[in-house]
Design a protein around this motif. Structure first.
Motif, PDB file in Angstrom:
ATOM      1  N   ALA A  84      10.059   5.892  -5.436  1.00  9.47           N
ATOM      2  CA  ALA A  84       9.226   7.038  -5.822  1.00  9.47           C
ATOM      3  C   ALA A  84       8.473   6.745  -7.115  1.00  9.47           C
ATOM      4  CB  ALA A  84      10.087   8.292  -5.962  1.00  9.47           C
ATOM      5  N   VAL A  85       9.145   6.147  -8.090  1.00 11.42           N
ATOM      6  CA  VAL A  85       8.483   5.813  -9.353  1.00 11.42           C
ATOM      7  C   VAL A  85       7.447   4.712  -9.133  1.00 11.42           C
ATOM      8  CG1 VAL A  85       8.832   4.836 -11.662  1.00 11.42           C
ATOM      9  CG2 VAL A  85      10.324   6.664 -10.845  1.00 11.42           C
ATOM     10  N   GLU A  86       7.752   3.722  -8.304  1.00 10.56           N
ATOM     11  CA  GLU A  86       6.763   2.674  -7.995  1.00 10.56           C
ATOM     12  C   GLU A  86       5.490   3.285  -7.407  1.00 10.56           C
ATOM     13  OE1 GLU A  86       8.661  -0.096  -5.334  1.00 10.56           O
ATOM     14  OE2 GLU A  86       9.287  -1.399  -6.979  1.00 10.56           O
ATOM     15  N   ALA A  87       5.647   4.201  -6.460  1.00  8.39           N
ATOM     16  CA  ALA A  87       4.485   4.847  -5.840  1.00  8.39           C
ATOM     17  C   ALA A  87       3.689   5.636  -6.868  1.00  8.39           C
ATOM     18  CB  ALA A  87       4.938   5.758  -4.699  1.00  8.39           C
ATOM     19  N   THR A  88       4.399   6.220  -7.805  1.00  5.90           N
ATOM     20  CA  THR A  88       3.763   6.991  -8.875  1.00  5.90           C
ATOM     21  C   THR A  88       2.975   6.066  -9.810  1.00  5.90           C
ATOM     22  OG1 THR A  88       5.489   8.682  -8.822  1.00  5.90           O
ATOM     23  CG2 THR A  88       4.273   8.458 -10.874  1.00  5.90           C
ATOM     24  N   VAL A  89       3.622   5.029 -10.265  1.00  7.57           N
ATOM     25  CA  VAL A  89       3.028   4.112 -11.236  1.00  7.57           C
ATOM     26  C   VAL A  89       1.903   3.284 -10.605  1.00  7.57           C
ATOM     27  CG1 VAL A  89       3.526   2.099 -12.691  1.00  7.57           C
ATOM     28  CG2 VAL A  89       5.101   4.030 -12.648  1.00  7.57           C
ATOM     29  N   ASP A  90       2.068   2.918  -9.344  1.00 12.92           N
ATOM     30  CA  ASP A  90       1.060   2.104  -8.658  1.00 12.92           C
ATOM     31  C   ASP A  90      -0.158   2.907  -8.208  1.00 12.92           C
ATOM     32  OD1 ASP A  90       2.728  -0.062  -8.985  1.00 12.92           O
ATOM     33  OD2 ASP A  90       3.406  -0.111  -6.904  1.00 12.92           O
ATOM     34  N   GLY A  91      -0.122   4.224  -8.388  1.00 18.26           N
ATOM     35  CA  GLY A  91      -1.258   5.049  -8.003  1.00 18.26           C
ATOM     36  C   GLY A  91      -1.404   5.259  -6.507  1.00 18.26           C
ATOM     37  N   GLN A  92      -0.320   5.127  -5.766  1.00 15.55           N
ATOM     38  CA  GLN A  92      -0.364   5.303  -4.318  1.00 15.55           C
ATOM     39  C   GLN A  92      -0.441   6.772  -3.908  1.00 15.55           C
ATOM     40  OE1 GLN A  92       2.789   3.151  -2.259  1.00 15.55           O
ATOM     41  NE2 GLN A  92       2.926   1.747  -3.985  1.00 15.55           N
ATOM     42  N   ILE A  93       0.024   7.665  -4.796  1.00 16.70           N
ATOM     43  CA  ILE A  93       0.097   9.087  -4.456  1.00 16.70           C
ATOM     44  C   ILE A  93      -0.381   9.941  -5.627  1.00 16.70           C
ATOM     45  CG2 ILE A  93       1.940   8.854  -2.739  1.00 16.70           C
ATOM     46  CD1 ILE A  93       3.973   9.576  -4.903  1.00 16.70           C
ATOM     47  N   ASP A  94      -0.745  11.176  -5.309  1.00 14.09           N
ATOM     48  CA  ASP A  94      -1.168  12.151  -6.316  1.00 14.09           C
ATOM     49  C   ASP A  94      -0.137  13.267  -6.490  1.00 14.09           C
ATOM     50  OD1 ASP A  94      -3.816  10.912  -6.555  1.00 14.09           O
ATOM     51  OD2 ASP A  94      -4.128  11.706  -4.537  1.00 14.09           O
ATOM     52  N   THR A  95       0.684  13.456  -5.468  1.00 12.69           N
ATOM     53  CA  THR A  95       1.745  14.460  -5.492  1.00 12.69           C
ATOM     54  C   THR A  95       3.025  13.797  -5.021  1.00 12.69           C
ATOM     55  OG1 THR A  95       0.239  16.293  -5.016  1.00 12.69           O
ATOM     56  CG2 THR A  95       2.553  16.653  -4.510  1.00 12.69           C
ATOM     57  N   VAL A  96       4.107  14.036  -5.745  1.00  8.85           N
ATOM     58  CA  VAL A  96       5.412  13.517  -5.337  1.00  8.85           C
ATOM     59  C   VAL A  96       6.312  14.694  -4.988  1.00  8.85           C
ATOM     60  CG1 VAL A  96       6.305  13.334  -7.710  1.00  8.85           C
ATOM     61  CG2 VAL A  96       7.340  11.983  -5.911  1.00  8.85           C
ATOM     62  N   ILE A  97       6.911  14.604  -3.799  1.00 12.00           N
ATOM     63  CA  ILE A  97       7.859  15.618  -3.334  1.00 12.00           C
ATOM     64  C   ILE A  97       9.218  14.950  -3.216  1.00 12.00           C
ATOM     65  CG2 ILE A  97       8.485  17.202  -1.471  1.00 12.00           C
ATOM     66  CD1 ILE A  97       5.502  17.212  -0.662  1.00 12.00           C
ATOM     67  N   VAL A  98      10.209  15.517  -3.884  1.00 15.65           N
ATOM     68  CA  VAL A  98      11.576  15.032  -3.775  1.00 15.65           C
ATOM     69  C   VAL A  98      12.387  16.116  -3.085  1.00 15.65           C
ATOM     70  CG1 VAL A  98      13.659  14.352  -5.021  1.00 15.65           C
ATOM     71  CG2 VAL A  98      11.425  13.557  -5.814  1.00 15.65           C
ATOM     72  N   VAL A  99      13.007  15.740  -1.966  1.00 17.84           N
ATOM     73  CA  VAL A  99      13.847  16.671  -1.208  1.00 17.84           C
ATOM     74  C   VAL A  99      15.289  16.267  -1.468  1.00 17.84           C
ATOM     75  CG1 VAL A  99      14.349  17.701   1.038  1.00 17.84           C
ATOM     76  CG2 VAL A  99      12.040  16.805   0.557  1.00 17.84           C
ATOM     77  N   SER A 100      15.964  17.066  -2.290  1.00 14.38           N
ATOM     78  CA  SER A 100      17.333  16.740  -2.680  1.00 14.38           C
ATOM     79  C   SER A 100      17.958  17.920  -3.407  1.00 14.38           C
ATOM     80  CB  SER A 100      17.354  15.517  -3.599  1.00 14.38           C
ATOM     81  OG  SER A 100      18.683  15.147  -3.912  1.00 14.38           O
ATOM     82  N   ARG A 101      19.234  17.812  -3.633  1.00 13.26           N
ATOM     83  CA  ARG A 101      19.935  18.762  -4.490  1.00 13.26           C
ATOM     84  C   ARG A 101      20.595  18.024  -5.652  1.00 13.26           C
ATOM     85  NH1 ARG A 101      25.479  19.863  -2.761  1.00 13.26           N
ATOM     86  NH2 ARG A 101      26.131  18.068  -1.571  1.00 13.26           N
ATOM     87  N   ASP A 102      20.199  16.778  -5.824  1.00 16.95           N
ATOM     88  CA  ASP A 102      20.805  15.885  -6.799  1.00 16.95           C
ATOM     89  C   ASP A 102      19.974  15.836  -8.085  1.00 16.95           C
ATOM     90  OD1 ASP A 102      21.917  13.739  -8.202  1.00 16.95           O
ATOM     91  OD2 ASP A 102      22.255  12.569  -6.391  1.00 16.95           O
ATOM     92  N   THR A 103      20.578  16.191  -9.196  1.00 18.42           N
ATOM     93  CA  THR A 103      19.874  16.196 -10.483  1.00 18.42           C
ATOM     94  C   THR A 103      19.494  14.797 -10.956  1.00 18.42           C
ATOM     95  OG1 THR A 103      21.937  16.163 -11.726  1.00 18.42           O
ATOM     96  CG2 THR A 103      20.990  18.319 -11.236  1.00 18.42           C
ATOM     97  N   ASP A 104      20.028  13.760 -10.325  1.00 22.63           N
ATOM     98  CA  ASP A 104      19.682  12.384 -10.697  1.00 22.63           C
ATOM     99  C   ASP A 104      18.189  12.102 -10.540  1.00 22.63           C
ATOM    100  OD1 ASP A 104      22.330  11.887 -11.218  1.00 22.63           O
ATOM    101  OD2 ASP A 104      22.689  10.738  -9.379  1.00 22.63           O
ATOM    102  N   PHE A 105      17.485  12.919  -9.763  1.00 21.07           N
ATOM    103  CA  PHE A 105      16.066  12.678  -9.525  1.00 21.07           C
ATOM    104  C   PHE A 105      15.153  13.386 -10.516  1.00 21.07           C
ATOM    105  CE2 PHE A 105      18.075  12.031  -5.334  1.00 21.07           C
ATOM    106  CZ  PHE A 105      17.897  10.658  -5.290  1.00 21.07           C
ATOM    107  N   LYS A 106      15.724  14.038 -11.494  1.00 20.30           N
ATOM    108  CA  LYS A 106      14.912  14.686 -12.533  1.00 20.30           C
ATOM    109  C   LYS A 106      13.981  13.691 -13.234  1.00 20.30           C
ATOM    110  CE  LYS A 106      15.289  17.444 -16.700  1.00 20.30           C
ATOM    111  NZ  LYS A 106      15.907  17.309 -17.982  1.00 20.30           N
ATOM    112  N   PRO A 107      14.451  12.483 -13.610  1.00 20.97           N
ATOM    113  CA  PRO A 107      13.538  11.524 -14.256  1.00 20.97           C
ATOM    114  C   PRO A 107      12.365  11.103 -13.357  1.00 20.97           C
ATOM    115  CG  PRO A 107      15.817  10.898 -14.653  1.00 20.97           C
ATOM    116  CD  PRO A 107      15.846  11.998 -13.638  1.00 20.97           C
TER     117      PRO A 107
END
Length: 146
Positions: free
Chosen positions: A86-109
Motif C-alpha cells: 500500500a505504501v509502495e503504491a502511494t509513494v510510486d504515484g500509482q493511486i490517488d486514493t487508498v482504501i484499507v479494509v481492516s479492523r487492525d490499528t497496525d495500518f494507521k501509518p
C-alpha cells in the motif's frame, strides 16, 4: 501534482487493500462485490488486493479472483505485506486514493503516509464491533459495513 491532475479532470485512481484474516471472519458478513463497488464509488480501481495467509480456503481465493481482486498469499502475518504494498503504491504515484479494509490499528501509518503525500484515505471496517478508532481517526473518510 496529484491535486493538479484532479483539477484537470483526470479520473481518480483507487487502490483497495483488504486484510483478509481480519475481515473474512464468521462474525462479519463481508461481501466482495460490495467492496469492489465501494472502491468504484471512489474512482477508477487501479489496484485491488486481498491479502490472505496460508490457511485461507480455496473458495475465498477463487471468489476474490472472480471479482477482480488480486490475491496475495503470505506464509505468515499479512500485515507487513499489505502495508508495504500500500505504501509502495502511494509513494510510486500509482493511486490517488487508498482504501484499507481492516479492523487492525497496525495500518494507521499506511493511512498517515498516504495523507501526507496528498492522497485521499478511506478506512473500511467490517462491522460495528470491528471498527478501529485509530483507523477511523487517521482516515479522511470512514465506512462501516453493515
Amino acid at each position: 501534482m496529484k491535486l493538479f491532475e484532479r483539477l484537470l479532470g483526470r479520473e481518480t485512481r483507487v487502490g483497495i487493500f483488504v486484510d483478509g484474516p481480519n475481515v473474512f471472519r464468521p462474525e462479519f458478513d463481508v461481501d466482495l462485490d460490495e467492496l469492489r463497488a465501494l472502491a468504484r464509488g471512489e474512482g477508477t480501481v487501479a489496484l485491488s488486493r486481498v491479502y490472505v495467509d496460508a490457511n485461507a480456503g480455496s473458495a475465498l481465493i477463487q471468489a476474490a479472483e472472480a471479482r477482480g481482486f488480486g490475491v496475495v498469499t503470505t506464509s505468515g502475518d499479512v500485515d507487513v505485506k499489505l502495508a508495504v504494498e500500500a505504501v509502495e503504491a502511494t509513494v510510486d504515484g500509482q493511486i490517488d486514493t487508498v482504501i484499507v479494509v481492516s479492523r487492525d490499528t497496525d495500518f494507521k501509518p499506511v493511512l498517515e503516509t498516504a495523507a501526507k503525500r496528498g492522497l485521499r484515505t478511506v478506512a473500511v471496517a467490517p462491522g460495528t464491533h470491528g471498527r478501529s478508532d485509530a483507523l477511523r481517526n487517521a482516515a479522511h473518510h470512514e465506512i462501516t459495513l453493515e
